[in-house]
Design a protein around this motif. Structure first.
Motif, PDB file in Angstrom:
ATOM      1  N   GLU A 112       0.786  -1.236  -0.089  1.00 20.12           N
ATOM      2  CA  GLU A 112      -0.048   0.188  -0.072  1.00 20.12           C
ATOM      3  C   GLU A 112       0.744   1.298   0.126  1.00 20.12           C
ATOM      4  OE1 GLU A 112      -3.180   0.188  -0.413  1.00 20.12           O
ATOM      5  OE2 GLU A 112      -3.432  -2.185  -0.652  1.00 20.12           O
ATOM      6  N   ALA A 113       1.930   1.253   0.954  1.00 17.36           N
ATOM      7  CA  ALA A 113       2.774   2.413   0.849  1.00 17.36           C
ATOM      8  C   ALA A 113       3.608   2.672  -0.399  1.00 17.36           C
ATOM      9  CB  ALA A 113       3.833   2.309   1.960  1.00 17.36           C
ATOM     10  N   ASN A 114       3.925   1.428  -1.155  1.00 17.61           N
ATOM     11  CA  ASN A 114       4.616   1.469  -2.458  1.00 17.61           C
ATOM     12  C   ASN A 114       3.796   2.109  -3.483  1.00 17.61           C
ATOM     13  OD1 ASN A 114       7.613   0.666  -2.607  1.00 17.61           O
ATOM     14  ND2 ASN A 114       6.493  -0.887  -1.141  1.00 17.61           N
ATOM     15  N   LEU A 115       2.491   1.629  -3.559  1.00 18.92           N
ATOM     16  CA  LEU A 115       1.457   2.064  -4.470  1.00 18.92           C
ATOM     17  C   LEU A 115       1.144   3.640  -4.245  1.00 18.92           C
ATOM     18  CD1 LEU A 115      -1.258  -0.667  -4.195  1.00 18.92           C
ATOM     19  CD2 LEU A 115      -0.150   0.041  -6.251  1.00 18.92           C
ATOM     20  N   LEU A 116       1.066   4.008  -2.800  1.00 15.57           N
ATOM     21  CA  LEU A 116       0.928   5.547  -2.769  1.00 15.57           C
ATOM     22  C   LEU A 116       2.245   6.210  -3.160  1.00 15.57           C
ATOM     23  CD1 LEU A 116      -0.501   7.905  -1.215  1.00 15.57           C
ATOM     24  CD2 LEU A 116       0.823   7.224   0.778  1.00 15.57           C
ATOM     25  N   LEU A 117       3.466   5.746  -3.186  1.00 17.87           N
ATOM     26  CA  LEU A 117       4.582   6.453  -3.654  1.00 17.87           C
ATOM     27  C   LEU A 117       4.517   6.633  -5.091  1.00 17.87           C
ATOM     28  CD1 LEU A 117       7.249   8.023  -3.039  1.00 17.87           C
ATOM     29  CD2 LEU A 117       8.058   5.602  -2.851  1.00 17.87           C
ATOM     30  N   ILE A 118       4.276   5.547  -5.688  1.00 20.89           N
ATOM     31  CA  ILE A 118       4.150   5.664  -7.156  1.00 20.89           C
ATOM     32  C   ILE A 118       3.110   6.594  -7.607  1.00 20.89           C
ATOM     33  CG2 ILE A 118       3.614   4.110  -9.256  1.00 20.89           C
ATOM     34  CD1 ILE A 118       4.423   1.651  -7.522  1.00 20.89           C
ATOM     35  N   ARG A 119       1.976   6.495  -7.144  1.00 22.69           N
ATOM     36  CA  ARG A 119       1.050   7.507  -7.671  1.00 22.69           C
ATOM     37  C   ARG A 119       1.639   8.889  -7.376  1.00 22.69           C
ATOM     38  NH1 ARG A 119      -3.382   3.558  -4.893  1.00 22.69           N
ATOM     39  NH2 ARG A 119      -3.660   2.095  -6.588  1.00 22.69           N
ATOM     40  N   LEU A 120       2.261   9.233  -6.395  1.00 25.05           N
ATOM     41  CA  LEU A 120       2.634  10.473  -6.168  1.00 25.05           C
ATOM     42  C   LEU A 120       3.904  11.080  -6.848  1.00 25.05           C
ATOM     43  CD1 LEU A 120       1.986  10.488  -2.058  1.00 25.05           C
ATOM     44  CD2 LEU A 120       0.826  12.001  -3.515  1.00 25.05           C
ATOM     45  N   LEU A 121       4.742  10.122  -7.195  1.00 23.05           N
ATOM     46  CA  LEU A 121       5.798  10.364  -8.050  1.00 23.05           C
ATOM     47  C   LEU A 121       5.264  10.739  -9.352  1.00 23.05           C
ATOM     48  CD1 LEU A 121       8.458   7.583  -7.082  1.00 23.05           C
ATOM     49  CD2 LEU A 121       8.796  10.128  -6.619  1.00 23.05           C
ATOM     50  N   ALA A 122       4.365  10.018  -9.919  1.00 17.05           N
ATOM     51  CA  ALA A 122       3.669  10.419 -11.124  1.00 17.05           C
ATOM     52  C   ALA A 122       2.906  11.828 -10.987  1.00 17.05           C
ATOM     53  CB  ALA A 122       2.541   9.317 -11.407  1.00 17.05           C
ATOM     54  N   ALA A 123       2.198  12.116  -9.774  1.00 14.72           N
ATOM     55  CA  ALA A 123       1.450  13.253  -9.620  1.00 14.72           C
ATOM     56  C   ALA A 123       2.454  14.623  -9.741  1.00 14.72           C
ATOM     57  CB  ALA A 123       0.745  13.257  -8.271  1.00 14.72           C
ATOM     58  N   VAL A 124       3.711  14.346  -9.193  1.00 15.09           N
ATOM     59  CA  VAL A 124       4.596  15.507  -9.233  1.00 15.09           C
ATOM     60  C   VAL A 124       5.562  15.454 -10.735  1.00 15.09           C
ATOM     61  CG1 VAL A 124       4.651  15.459  -6.799  1.00 15.09           C
ATOM     62  CG2 VAL A 124       6.422  14.283  -7.937  1.00 15.09           C
ATOM     63  N   GLY A 125       5.457  14.536 -11.401  1.00 15.14           N
ATOM     64  CA  GLY A 125       6.022  14.432 -12.615  1.00 15.14           C
ATOM     65  C   GLY A 125       7.320  14.042 -12.331  1.00 15.14           C
ATOM     66  N   ASP A 126       7.887  13.397 -11.695  1.00 12.69           N
ATOM     67  CA  ASP A 126       9.346  12.899 -11.280  1.00 12.69           C
ATOM     68  C   ASP A 126       9.379  11.569 -11.885  1.00 12.69           C
ATOM     69  OD1 ASP A 126      11.872  12.448 -10.353  1.00 12.69           O
ATOM     70  OD2 ASP A 126      11.600  13.152  -8.442  1.00 12.69           O
ATOM     71  N   GLN A 127       9.696  11.539 -13.157  1.00 13.22           N
ATOM     72  CA  GLN A 127       9.926  10.289 -13.966  1.00 13.22           C
ATOM     73  C   GLN A 127      11.209   9.584 -13.632  1.00 13.22           C
ATOM     74  OE1 GLN A 127       7.911   8.304 -16.271  1.00 13.22           O
ATOM     75  NE2 GLN A 127       6.198   9.829 -15.401  1.00 13.22           N
ATOM     76  N   LYS A 128      12.270  10.451 -13.295  1.00 11.98           N
ATOM     77  CA  LYS A 128      13.473   9.790 -13.051  1.00 11.98           C
ATOM     78  C   LYS A 128      13.410   9.060 -11.706  1.00 11.98           C
ATOM     79  CE  LYS A 128      18.154  11.135 -11.948  1.00 11.98           C
ATOM     80  NZ  LYS A 128      19.323  11.954 -11.639  1.00 11.98           N
ATOM     81  N   ALA A 129      12.651   9.347 -10.558  1.00 18.47           N
ATOM     82  CA  ALA A 129      12.576   9.136  -9.357  1.00 18.47           C
ATOM     83  C   ALA A 129      11.995   7.649  -9.499  1.00 18.47           C
ATOM     84  CB  ALA A 129      12.022   9.908  -8.086  1.00 18.47           C
ATOM     85  N   LEU A 130      10.650   7.797 -10.231  1.00 19.87           N
ATOM     86  CA  LEU A 130       9.866   6.797 -10.458  1.00 19.87           C
ATOM     87  C   LEU A 130      10.465   5.313 -10.953  1.00 19.87           C
ATOM     88  CD1 LEU A 130       7.096   5.627 -10.666  1.00 19.87           C
ATOM     89  CD2 LEU A 130       6.740   6.635 -13.024  1.00 19.87           C
ATOM     90  N   LEU A 131      11.368   5.784 -12.059  1.00 19.94           N
ATOM     91  CA  LEU A 131      12.190   4.767 -12.619  1.00 19.94           C
ATOM     92  C   LEU A 131      13.109   3.875 -11.855  1.00 19.94           C
ATOM     93  CD1 LEU A 131      12.720   6.060 -16.164  1.00 19.94           C
ATOM     94  CD2 LEU A 131      11.307   4.111 -15.642  1.00 19.94           C
ATOM     95  N   GLU A 132      13.710   5.111 -10.839  1.00 18.49           N
ATOM     96  CA  GLU A 132      14.729   4.581  -9.765  1.00 18.49           C
ATOM     97  C   GLU A 132      14.049   3.519  -8.820  1.00 18.49           C
ATOM     98  OE1 GLU A 132      16.321   7.788  -8.283  1.00 18.49           O
ATOM     99  OE2 GLU A 132      17.929   8.241  -9.958  1.00 18.49           O
ATOM    100  N   HIS A 133      12.676   4.084  -8.391  1.00 26.80           N
ATOM    101  CA  HIS A 133      11.981   3.313  -7.517  1.00 26.80           C
ATOM    102  C   HIS A 133      11.643   1.866  -8.055  1.00 26.80           C
ATOM    103  CE1 HIS A 133       8.167   1.789  -5.671  1.00 26.80           C
ATOM    104  NE2 HIS A 133       8.760   2.249  -4.495  1.00 26.80           N
TER     105      HIS A 133
END
Length: 372
Positions: free
Chosen positions: A320-341
């Motif tokens: 659940e925490a990882n799902l929340l983090l994925i969605r929020l990284l997408a919301a702020v548009g941080d694709q680099k951090a998203l791919l790293e995660h």
């Protein structure tokens, strides 16, 4: 207090556990929500242990209806499953316990209820006094304005203080203290060590102006919480006052989330504190997830992201925490951090568990990469 559980065996087990605890009065037991609701109309109780899954009834709904009748009633949920913890938090229970329940775990919960009621009375009648300041979140430090940091005479005197503190002012029989702290010693040696630790504790606290903070009567020890300001106790009391998270209290909720900066008595290696550490951690996780969700819904993505990062850091396998983090990284548009995660999460799952991300996680990554 009352018990509500549709399993007769569980009611019997809980009655036996409660009968072994001092100062506990069990008023009645019920197997249905209707019986409990009818009973509380005529009899005043201060605590209710509720099974979440009742035969034909919802323990969560029962809790809401009981609270509607008595806003001060302490609710403790008991269940064989952990997946209800987030829903249970909506009715702000005193505790959430997973079966089977140990006597020590039950005693800690009742101690917290006693402390809560004592604190409520004290706030109304006790004048402001100088108090011993305890930082228990992230470690264990005790200071006074008069002298400064408490320098413990021995490790065991510090441990006895911490042990009594998590029982929140409730008298604890010396036999229980010996069992939990000095259990590796013979009875004679254990009693001697406890007496010595208590003496050392009184001596060092007297130097700080708190000679009477520890009490012993009828072979029971307790701390006077009126003379102590413990951050983890205050944190949980303040959290209990947040009935809902909204625009009027969101800023205070964020500060409360930030204040939980580590585990209870972190790095102390006290074995008896593990259950309370886990309980308090679960309280924080439920609260932080709710707060992050509210912040996200309100468009405060950066603040919500900060909390999501903390939640994942606490448990990297928490889906659940990882799902929340994925969605929020997408919301702020941080694709680099998203791919790293994504790379880190996939590697972690495979190396530690030999697994691939679940379909829910895969779908979340796909949506996040597409910017949806």
């Amino acid at each position: 207090m009352i018990l509500v559980d549709d399993e007769p065996a569980m009611l019997l087990a809980m009655r036996m556990l409660l009968s072994r605890l001092d100062g506990v009065k069990l008023v009645s037991c019920f197997q249905t929500a209707a019986e409990a609701l009818a009973f509380i109309d005529d009899v005043e109780v201060d605590m209710a242990f509720l099974d979440i899954e009742l035969n034909g009834d919802s323990g969560l709904e029962l809790a809401r209806r009981l609270r509607a009748k008595d806003a001060n009633l302490d609710i403790v949920f008991t269940t064989s499953h952990t997946e209800f913890s987030m829903q249970a938090y909506d009715v702000y229970p005193l505790d959430y316990m997973v079966k089977p329940i140990s006597r020590q775990r039950l005693a800690q919960t009742i101690a917290r209820a006693d402390s809560k009621r004592l604190a409520s009375v004290s706030r109304g009648i006790v004048a402001e006094i100088e108090r011993l300041s305890v930082r228990g979140i992230g470690g264990l430090d005790v200071v006074s304005k008069k002298v400064g940091e408490v320098k413990w005479i021995s490790r065991k005197s510090k441990e006895v203080f911490a042990y009594l503190l998590i029982h929140r002012g409730r008298p604890i029989h010396k036999a229980r203290i010996i069992e939990d702290i000095f259990g590796h010693l013979s009875i004679a040696n254990a009693e001697s060590y406890l007496s010595t630790a208590a003496y050392q504790l009184r001596k060092v606290l007297a130097e700080h102006g708190f000679k009477e903070v520890i009490h012993c009567s009828q072979e029971k020890y307790r701390l006077d919480l009126e003379q102590i300001d413990a951050d983890f106790i205050r944190w949980e009391q303040e959290l209990g006052q947040l009935k809902v998270i909204d625009a009027t209290n969101a800023a205070a909720a964020v500060e409360l989330e930030k204040a939980f900066s580590g585990g209870l008595f972190e790095d102390t290696a006290f074995e008896w504190v593990i259950a309370e550490q886990e309980r308090l951690s679960n309280v924080y996780v439920s609260f932080a997830a709710l707060l992050a969700g509210w912040l996200s819904d309100s468009g405060q993505y950066r603040e919500a992201l900060r909390i999501a990062v903390r939640l994942v850091a606490r448990n990297e396998f928490d889906e659940e925490a990882n799902l929340l983090l994925i969605r929020l990284l997408a919301a702020v548009g941080d694709q680099k951090a998203l791919l790293e995660h994504e790379g880190r999460y996939r590697q972690l799952l495979y190396e530690e568990l030999g697994l691939q991300p679940s379909p829910r996680i895969e779908q979340a990554y796909a949506q996040a990469r597409c910017g949806s």
